[in-house]
Design a protein around this motif. Structure first.
Motif, PDB file in Angstrom:
ATOM      1  N   PRO A 128      -1.684  -2.670  11.702  1.00  0.00           N
ATOM      2  CA  PRO A 128      -2.639  -1.888  10.913  1.00  0.00           C
ATOM      3  C   PRO A 128      -1.959  -1.158   9.756  1.00  0.00           C
ATOM      4  O   PRO A 128      -1.637   0.025   9.829  1.00  0.00           O
ATOM      5  N   MET A 129      -1.738  -1.896   8.686  1.00  0.00           N
ATOM      6  CA  MET A 129      -1.144  -1.356   7.466  1.00  0.00           C
ATOM      7  C   MET A 129      -2.055  -1.707   6.297  1.00  0.00           C
ATOM      8  O   MET A 129      -2.530  -2.840   6.197  1.00  0.00           O
ATOM      9  N   ALA A 130      -2.303  -0.746   5.411  1.00  0.00           N
ATOM     10  CA  ALA A 130      -3.197  -0.982   4.283  1.00  0.00           C
ATOM     11  C   ALA A 130      -2.709  -2.126   3.412  1.00  0.00           C
ATOM     12  O   ALA A 130      -3.502  -2.899   2.880  1.00  0.00           O
ATOM     13  N   GLU A 131      -1.394  -2.255   3.254  1.00  0.00           N
ATOM     14  CA  GLU A 131      -0.818  -3.367   2.498  1.00  0.00           C
ATOM     15  C   GLU A 131       0.391  -3.904   3.238  1.00  0.00           C
ATOM     16  O   GLU A 131       1.306  -3.150   3.576  1.00  0.00           O
ATOM     17  N   LEU A 132       0.368  -5.209   3.495  1.00  0.00           N
ATOM     18  CA  LEU A 132       1.457  -5.871   4.203  1.00  0.00           C
ATOM     19  C   LEU A 132       2.540  -6.281   3.216  1.00  0.00           C
ATOM     20  O   LEU A 132       2.313  -6.328   1.998  1.00  0.00           O
TER      21      LEU A 132
END
Length: 208
Positions: A128-132
């Motif tokens: 769950p990361m806004a941007e990988l």
């Protein structure tokens, strides 16, 4: 060949594509003859009706427990035979059986965009990361990532819908917070207009 999507959903589960009979969707957990039999059945046009146990061609389409609720993990997704010219993918998982704030807006369970065009899928349990690190961006109504189904037990089954788009561009839509999920989704959907090279849709049912 046709744009083909496979959804790997753990032992004992198979997804059937509802929108396009050319799309084959087969889960992990099978080996050898089981997997070959499932793929052959889907090639022959057998309708699995949703999420089904390995080796069976009829079931009620209920999403397995591993992928539901607050502790649910995102399913592994695989796709093949991508349209020529694809630069990125967008994946939307939503619950159309809900009318938020008395309007047409439903629940955004997972919105993933700018998945690289060279990608062949998403792993199970995407962080769950806004941007990988690869530039993929994601959000849901409750988190910077996947939100599992959670329809209440005292109501009907909800039809959780996955939509995968192959695009000829990347989208200039920033990663937003869960509170901004509706606006982010609107921006992504607007960005898709005029750029979709292919689309796949599948549905799984769930209530507690």
């Amino acid at each position: 060949g046709p744009f083909s999507l496979r959804v790997q959903n753990g032992p004992g589960a198979v997804l059937n594509a509802l929108a396009d009979p050319r799309i084959r969707i087969v889960t992990g957990g099978q080996t050898g003859a089981d997997r070959a039999a499932l793929e052959a059945a889907l090639d022959a046009g057998v309708d699995c009706g949703g999420w089904c146990p390995a080796g069976r061609m009829a079931e009620d389409g209920v999403i397995p427990a591993k992928f539901v609720g607050q502790m649910g993990v995102s399913p592994e997704l695989k796709w093949t035979q991508v349209p020529m010219g694809t630069q990125s993918f967008v994946l939307l998982m939503h619950d159309p059986d809900v009318a938020l704030q008395r309007n047409t807006l439903d629940v955004t369970h997972w919105l993933v965009w700018n998945i690289p065009g060279t990608s062949t899928g998403l792993p199970e349990g995407v962080m769950p990361m806004a941007e990988l690190p690869d530039g993929t961006r994601q959000v849901s109504l409750r988190a910077a990532g996947y939100m599992g189904p959670g329809a209440p037990a005292n109501g009907p089954y909800h039809h959780y819908t996955f939509e995968l788009f192959a695009l000829d561009t990347k989208l200039d839509v920033p990663a937003g917070t869960p509170q901004e999920a509706a606006n982010t989704r609107a921006a992504v959907m607007k960005g898709i207009e005029g750029h979709a090279l292919g689309k796949a849709v599948l549905v799984g049912r769930f209530h507690q």
